[in-house]
Design an enzyme around this catalytic site. Structure first.
Site, PDB file in Angstrom:
ATOM      1  N   TYR A   1       0.829  -1.202   0.000  1.00 22.55           N
ATOM      2  CA  TYR A   1       0.000   0.000   0.000  1.00 22.55           C
ATOM      3  C   TYR A   1       0.858   1.244   0.000  1.00 22.55           C
ATOM      4  CZ  TYR A   1       0.865   0.939   5.007  1.00 22.55           C
ATOM      5  OH  TYR A   1       1.446   1.244   6.210  1.00 22.55           O
TER       6      TYR A   1
ATOM      7  N   ARG B   1       7.819   4.065  -5.070  1.00 20.30           N
ATOM      8  CA  ARG B   1       7.956   3.043  -4.029  1.00 20.30           C
ATOM      9  C   ARG B   1       6.890   1.960  -4.188  1.00 20.30           C
ATOM     10  NH1 ARG B   1       7.854   4.867   2.087  1.00 20.30           N
ATOM     11  NH2 ARG B   1       5.648   5.131   1.580  1.00 20.30           N
TER      12      ARG B   1
ATOM     13  N   ARG C   1      -7.521 -20.521  -2.047  1.00 20.34           N
ATOM     14  CA  ARG C   1      -6.483 -20.445  -1.031  1.00 20.34           C
ATOM     15  C   ARG C   1      -5.351 -21.440  -1.289  1.00 20.34           C
ATOM     16  NH1 ARG C   1      -6.102 -18.755   4.634  1.00 20.34           N
ATOM     17  NH2 ARG C   1      -4.195 -19.784   5.368  1.00 20.34           N
TER      18      ARG C   1
ATOM     19  N   LYS D   1       6.528  -2.029   1.598  1.00 13.47           N
ATOM     20  CA  LYS D   1       5.398  -1.407   2.312  1.00 13.47           C
ATOM     21  C   LYS D   1       4.199  -2.350   2.255  1.00 13.47           C
ATOM     22  CE  LYS D   1       3.172   3.041   3.104  1.00 13.47           C
ATOM     23  NZ  LYS D   1       3.369   3.082   4.549  1.00 13.47           N
TER      24      LYS D   1
ATOM     25  N   GLU E   1      12.649   2.273  13.628  1.00 18.60           N
ATOM     26  CA  GLU E   1      11.769   3.354  13.159  1.00 18.60           C
ATOM     27  C   GLU E   1      10.535   3.369  14.039  1.00 18.60           C
ATOM     28  OE1 GLU E   1      10.348   2.454   9.145  1.00 18.60           O
ATOM     29  OE2 GLU E   1      10.439   0.323   9.614  1.00 18.60           O
TER      30      GLU E   1
ATOM     31  N   LEU F   1      11.384   0.855   6.638  1.00 22.49           N
ATOM     32  CA  LEU F   1      10.736   1.366   5.437  1.00 22.49           C
ATOM     33  C   LEU F   1      11.442   2.678   5.090  1.00 22.49           C
ATOM     34  CD1 LEU F   1       8.324   0.916   3.467  1.00 22.49           C
ATOM     35  CD2 LEU F   1       7.213   2.744   4.749  1.00 22.49           C
TER      36      LEU F   1
HETATM   37  N1  PMP Z   1       8.059   3.607   8.594  1.00 21.61           N
HETATM   38  C1  PMP Z   1       6.899   2.940   8.675  1.00 21.61           C
HETATM   39  C2  PMP Z   1       6.899   1.599   9.337  1.00 21.61           C
HETATM   40  C3  PMP Z   1       5.720   3.497   8.155  1.00 21.61           C
HETATM   41  O1  PMP Z   1       4.555   2.820   8.240  1.00 21.61           O
HETATM   42  C4  PMP Z   1       5.760   4.784   7.577  1.00 21.61           C
HETATM   43  C5  PMP Z   1       4.514   5.448   7.083  1.00 21.61           C
HETATM   44  N2  PMP Z   1       3.897   4.804   6.046  1.00 21.61           N
HETATM   45  C6  PMP Z   1       6.985   5.436   7.489  1.00 21.61           C
HETATM   46  C7  PMP Z   1       8.120   4.822   8.008  1.00 21.61           C
HETATM   47  C8  PMP Z   1       7.104   6.776   6.840  1.00 21.61           C
HETATM   48  O2  PMP Z   1       7.060   6.649   5.445  1.00 21.61           O
HETATM   49  P1  PMP Z   1       6.491   7.803   4.511  1.00 21.61           P
HETATM   50  O3  PMP Z   1       7.306   9.016   4.819  1.00 21.61           O
HETATM   51  O4  PMP Z   1       6.704   7.306   3.143  1.00 21.61           O
HETATM   52  O5  PMP Z   1       5.056   7.971   4.891  1.00 21.61           O
END
Ligand code: PMP
Length: 291
Positions: free
Chosen positions: A33, A52, A100, A147, A180, A205
């Site tokens: 997503y 991305r 499935r 993501k 993060e 991410l």
């Molecule tokens: N890390 C994680 C785990 C996230 O879910 C997000 C937000 N989607 C981010 C970092 C920040 O990414 P972005 O700046 O692309 O929203």
């Protein structure tokens, strides 16, 4: 104004929008997503988010459901149908509906779902006073660069943080380094003024907001180090903040109940937030201000 969702080529009333129970997104979290902010009708960092999405899809070998150029048009159509000029747009792509079986279907028809809603953004107080974070073990898999819609660890992490009175949870790997936030990237400013954030790898991410902030920080000649930092180092930081598409930059003033620096928002985070929104060509949707 009625709300519409986009589901595989159709705009459906939000309340009735659905995918089949055998969708692999529902069965296996086999999907990815993106979240894009819309400020004054501008899709911020649109290019980065589409790029991305393509990367996440490629890593999972899910075909594009529509061409990227078509996706951009559909995104605008959906925002217009919902009357959203300030809000968030969610794009989800799964490997589609199939009987499935863990193995990929031979001929996948990916599912594309999009929703768009107005948002209140973060409260003004979060920017003026800063927010608290707490640290949590990072219990996720090792492909955090994708993501993925598999967000259970982040659901548990955000809930735990919220129950401890914090805005965000900072996840920590077994070596004691901060990876993060549950839905944001983590940043600190060291005692001698160096901006530090973890380098992109399979362990985080690579935030689109993060990438833009790094570009802007370099252009503003800030001293920047992309390196890991420990919880202990974060406790000693002069300043801290989080970044994400939906929050832009939010100052962090407490980590695990300890004040960061003087316990008030710091100047680098504020400058980077201003620079981010100016770069997008929009006024700050929370604080106002000129373009
Ligand atoms: N890390 C994680 C785990 C996230 O879910 C997000 C937000 N989607 C981010 C970092 C920040 O990414 P972005 O700046 O692309 O929203």
């Amino acid at each position: 104004m009625p709300r519409y969702a986009y589901v595989n080529g159709r705009y459906l009333p939000h309340a009735d929008a659905a995918v089949h129970i055998e969708d692999r997104g529902f069965q296996f979290a086999d999907g990815v997503y993106e979240v894009i902010a819309i400020v004054d009708g501008t899709f911020t960092d649109e290019e980065g988010h589409i790029t991305r999405l393509g990367r996440s899809l490629a890593e999972l070998r899910i075909p594009w459901p529509v061409k990227p150029g078509t996706l951009r048009i559909l995104m605008r159509e959906l925002a217009a149908k919902n009357g959203v000029r300030n809000g968030l747009l969610y794009v989800q792509v799964t490997r589609g509906v199939a009987p499935r079986d863990f193995r990929f279907p031979a001929d996948p028809a990916p599912t594309l779902v999009m929703t768009c809603r107005r948002t209140k953004w973060q409260p003004r107080a979060a920017l003026e006073k800063g927010v608290a974070v707490v640290t949590l073990p990072d219990i996720r898999w090792l492909r955090r660069d994708i993501k993925s819609v598999a967000l259970l660890a982040q659901v548990l992490g955000k809930q735990a943080a919220s129950e401890r009175g914090a805005f965000e949870g900072w996840m920590v790997d077994p070596d004691g380094t901060v990876t993060e936030g549950t839905s944001s990237n983590a940043w600190i400013v060291t005692g001698d003024g160096v901006l530090v954030t973890r380098p992109a790898s399979n362990l985080i991410l690579n935030g689109i907001t993060r990438q833009t902030l790094l570009r802007l920080a370099a252009a503003m000649q800030m001293r920047v180090e992309e390196r890991t930092f420990t919880v202990e180092e974060a406790y000693r930081a002069r300043e801290a903040f989080v970044s994400s598409a939906s929050a832009f930059v939010i100052p962090v003033v407490r980590i695990d109940g300890r004040p960061v620096g003087e316990g008030v928002p710091g100047p680098l985070g504020r400058r980077l937030r201003e620079a981010y929104l100016a770069d997008a060509g929009v006024a700050d949707p929370v604080l106002g201000g000129g373009r």
